[in-house]
Design a protein around this motif. Structure first.
Motif, PDB file in Angstrom:
ATOM      1  N   GLY A  63       0.803  -1.215   0.000  1.00  0.00           N
ATOM      2  CA  GLY A  63       0.000   0.000   0.000  1.00  0.00           C
ATOM      3  C   GLY A  63       0.832   1.260   0.000  1.00  0.00           C
ATOM      4  N   THR A  64       2.078   1.191   0.497  1.00  0.00           N
ATOM      5  CA  THR A  64       2.911   2.384   0.586  1.00  0.00           C
ATOM      6  C   THR A  64       4.091   2.356  -0.371  1.00  0.00           C
ATOM      7  N   SER A  65       4.549   1.175  -0.748  1.00  0.00           N
ATOM      8  CA  SER A  65       5.768   1.099  -1.544  1.00  0.00           C
ATOM      9  C   SER A  65       5.719  -0.087  -2.489  1.00  0.00           C
ATOM     10  N   GLU A  66       6.643  -0.085  -3.434  1.00  0.00           N
ATOM     11  CA  GLU A  66       6.794  -1.188  -4.376  1.00  0.00           C
ATOM     12  C   GLU A  66       8.273  -1.488  -4.524  1.00  0.00           C
ATOM     13  N   VAL A  67       8.588  -2.747  -4.828  1.00  0.00           N
ATOM     14  CA  VAL A  67       9.980  -3.167  -4.988  1.00  0.00           C
ATOM     15  C   VAL A  67      10.165  -3.701  -6.402  1.00  0.00           C
ATOM     16  N   TYR A  68      11.237  -3.251  -7.040  1.00  0.00           N
ATOM     17  CA  TYR A  68      11.514  -3.619  -8.427  1.00  0.00           C
ATOM     18  C   TYR A  68      12.932  -4.188  -8.559  1.00  0.00           C
ATOM     19  N   ARG A  69      13.103  -5.041  -9.546  1.00  0.00           N
ATOM     20  CA  ARG A  69      14.448  -5.404  -9.983  1.00  0.00           C
ATOM     21  C   ARG A  69      14.812  -4.470 -11.120  1.00  0.00           C
ATOM     22  N   ALA A  70      16.009  -3.925 -11.060  1.00  0.00           N
ATOM     23  CA  ALA A  70      16.449  -2.971 -12.087  1.00  0.00           C
ATOM     24  C   ALA A  70      17.908  -3.244 -12.416  1.00  0.00           C
ATOM     25  N   ARG A  71      18.351  -2.690 -13.531  1.00  0.00           N
ATOM     26  CA  ARG A  71      19.737  -2.873 -13.967  1.00  0.00           C
ATOM     27  C   ARG A  71      20.350  -1.517 -14.274  1.00  0.00           C
TER      28      ARG A  71
END
Length: 730
Positions: free
Chosen positions: A30-38
């Protein structure tokens, strides 16, 4: 533009601050999101934790992200490596950290758990990581199975993540972010419920999650706050857990933090050299009257003290005590004894007549140590009262109070180390706080902790004064924290305002809080309107309704043509089709989509890698009321996805508007910006299961004709993606 509320903070393919390209969504809350990035520079794979826009401007959540950033000082393989916080031009804040490949321990629990020997290995490694964190005065506070990743699935390589406690605050998440408590109930130490936090809460949490990982399910803590508080005061059930894991868990999760293993180094020492536990607990049943089913937890003697010696019979019961021998008559000592007896008799008679010894002749109740009472009224829920009371009259008064408030009272008649007026004082105290919509009273003997909240500032001031310091009922001492919480604004109250001003498609609230908007929160609105006057009227109406709350309006002003089409476009999710703008003169990328008079826009549509079937329709709706069909049209008639792919795998780019130099022979569609149609042009990309229209539409037609054709289509639209091209004078 997309009005889908499920749209993430970032999209796959986004490049943040010219460095990090988003590759995958790892998790959403609800407050944040987590991503894989390069990293586009180094190629290094990282994890990005991003706060939603409304929380990126909230000082409390920024403080949590900053706290998490401080973890970069820790260098240990069992602790995720943090780098720094960054902010995008749009104001979104994200934290860069190492990407750890592997399942979370929560996934292993769902699969049925892990064997004890593997858990001892995990315990050692995680404890080593806690030594490193605690050495920097950083306590995790939310150590739970989902915050431990087994790198490449190996128990020998667990990694602790997420030191920020910036978790999903929806009710199902069971995580609270605030001044008093942070952590998941199932793994939180008992003292965390009272706002007490130090390194020992991580010790408890590690023990609790080890038990969950062995059992294949979290500890049972009940279904409501009262059950949570009650069960947290009891030892965890480790029956059937093999040694030495059982003793380790018992010592890590003792409800009394003073009797728990005190440091992560102590945990490592216990793993290396297990010692016998000197602490146990027993349930003693009191069979007195209607409270025969009540039990109380008391310390047992040590194992050595309570166990008979080998091959020895249990000790015989003590013989009856012989009657006392009468004192010899005569002499000075005999006279003193007689005088004393006479004095006691007289004192006893006077005491009996005055009622001073009422407690001595009252019923005898079992001793409760500690002597506790817990009373709570969660917001919008009935009151619950649980614990010890010294008399039937106090019990009856508290039961009546519970019933008046629509709740229950589960009380045990007990004696204990409490003042004589304890019962009356407690009835008075609960009567005072019962007017609050939400409150909690924890009593340990004569010491109490009172918390609560109210939306009435005068009531908050009155009760705080009535219960603070010497104003507390005479026999009680403790702390009082009654917070003033401004009234909550329900999201549903704003719906009529949005509907009244929706003249260009629906207006939407973005991520409205489940319980409503607090006074210091933000109200975010997404959508489009047909003109500036509508936007101003919408802003004025919302501002009047939300009071002191912040209003953020991501509301575009579109022309009547775009609004007409918006009202009939299919209600379909975004499909991930990219819309890329370029400059005709040199092919340079133009991500803003802004073109000046005389310039030649080039438009590419990118088919996602996972889309291999259906039909593609691309149109441009300009401010003049015209619709230009870029695909299909007379120059490019085949709009089947498989034909456009032509055997190519992965993302495929299709050019639907070309440079002038490529269109001189009339085989391709190209155009330049003139001063007759300045403003916003909407590019619409539709993926449908079949052909939407009977035959080709004309390359150019009126918005009304196109809207009618859309309304006639009865097939299935799989996805709808849009973009805005802006034309302006030089």
């Amino acid at each position: 533009m997309s009005t889908d509320q499920t749209r993430g903070i970032f999209q796959v393919g986004d490049v943040l601050n010219n460095t990090y390209k988003i590759e995958q969504v790892l998790g959403r809350g609800g407050t944040s999101e987590v991503y894989r990035a390069r990293s586009e520079i180094s190629g290094r794979v990282v994890a990005l934790k991003a706060l939603r826009l409304e929380y990126s401007r909230n000082e409390d959540f920024l403080a949590l992200m900053t706290r998490e950033e401080e973890m970069r000082e820790i260098r240990h393989d069992a602790v995720v490596r943090y780098y720094d916080n960054q902010r995008t031009d749009a104001g979104l804040v994200y934290l860069v950290m190492d990407y750890v490949e592997g399942p979370g321990l929560d996934a292993k629990i769902k699969e049925g758990g892990l064997p004890a020997d593997a858990l001892m290995i995990i315990a050692r490694r995680v404890a080593e990581g806690l030594v490193a964190a605690h050495g920097k005065n950083i306590v995790h506070r939310d150590l739970s199975p989902d915050n431990i990743i087994l790198r490449h699935g190996k128990p020998a390589d667990p990694v602790i993540i997420d030191f920020g406690i910036a978790k999903d605050t929806n009710p199902g998440a069971e995580t609270i972010v605030g001044n008093e408590f942070a952590g998941k109930y199932a793994y939180a130490a008992p003292e965390q419920l009272n706002g007490q936090t130090d390194a020992r809460v991580d010790i408890y949490a590690l023990g609790a999650l080890l038990l969950a990982a062995f059992r294949g399910k979290p500890p049972d803590i009940g279904t409501n706050p009262m059950e949570v508080i009650t069960r947290k005061a009891q030892p965890l059930d480790t029956e059937g857990v093999p040694e030495p894991l059982k003793s380790l868990i018992d010592k890590m999760t003792h409800p009394d933090r003073e009797k728990r293993l005190q440091t992560a180094r102590d945990v490592l020492a216990e793993i290396d050299s297990p010692t016998a536990s000197a602490v146990d607990a027993a349930e003693i049943d009191f069979g007195d009257g209607d409270d025969s089913d009540k039990t109380v937890i008391v310390p047992r003697a040590t194992a050595a003290a309570r166990a008979p010696a080998p091959d020895m019979p249990p000790p015989a019961p003590a013989p009856p005590r012989a009657p006392a021998q009468p004192a010899k008559r005569g002499g000075r000592s005999g006279m003193i004894g007689i005088v004393a007896v006479i004095g006691l008799a007289a004192l006893g008679a006077g005491g009996y007549l005055s009622g001073a010894f009422g407690s001595l002749v009252a019923p005898s109740y079992p001793v409760a140590d500690p002597y506790t009472l817990i009373a709570a009224r969660p917001e919008n829920q009935p009151v619950q009262i649980l614990g010890n009371v010294p008399s039937e009259s106090v019990r009856d008064d508290l039961r009546a109070l519970g019933e008046d408030l629509g709740g229950t009272a589960d009380l045990t008649l007990s004696s204990g180390d409490i003042p004589a007026t304890w019962g009356e004082d407690m009835v008075q105290l609960l009567g005072l706080v019962s007017v609050l919509p939400e409150w909690r009273v924890l009593a340990d003997g004569s010491r109490v902790k009172v918390t609560g909240s109210t939306a009435d500032a005068d009531e908050q001031a009155r009760l705080s004064a009535a219960l603070s310091g010497d104003s507390m009922p005479a026999g009680l001492t403790g702390t009082v924290d009654i917070a003033y919480r401004p009234p909550i604004l329900a999201a549903a109250t704003l719906a009529p305002i949005l509907q009244a001003h929706s003249d260009c498609g629906p207006l939407q609230l973005i991520d409205p809080p489940v319980v409503g908007y607090a006074e210091d929160s933000q109200v975010l609105v997404l959508g489009a309107v047909a003109g500036a006057s509508t936007r101003i009227a919408l802003s004025d109406a919302l501002t009047a309704a939300i009071g002191n709350r912040d209003l953020v309006m991501n509301v575009d002003i579109l022309n009547p043509t775009l609004c007409l089409i918006s009202g009939v476009l299919p209600n379909a999710p975004a499909g991930g089709f990219g819309i890329d703008f370029r400059m005709g003169r040199d092919g340079a990328s133009n991500p803003s989509g802004r073109y000046l008079v005389g310039e030649n826009p080039v438009i590419d549509v990118v088919i996602p890698a996972d889309v291999n079937s259906g039909f593609l329709f691309v149109s441009a709706l300009d401010v003049s009321g015209n619709v230009f069909h870029l695909l299909p049209n007379l120059l490019m008639q085949d709009n089947r996805i498989d034909a456009l792919r032509a055997g190519r795998e992965g993302p495929v780019t299709i050019r639907v508007a070309h440079p002038l130099s490529d269109a001189v022979d009339g085989s391709k569609l190209a155009f330049t910006v003139d001063d007759s149609t300045l403003g916003k042009t909407q590019i619409v990309v539709i993926n449908a299961e079949d052909q939407m229209f009977d035959g080709l539409r004309p390359t150019t037609e009126s918005a009304g004709g196109y809207a009618a054709a859309l309304e006639d289509y009865s097939g299935r639209v799989r996805s709808l993606d849009t973009g805005i091209l802006i034309t302006a004078a030089r």
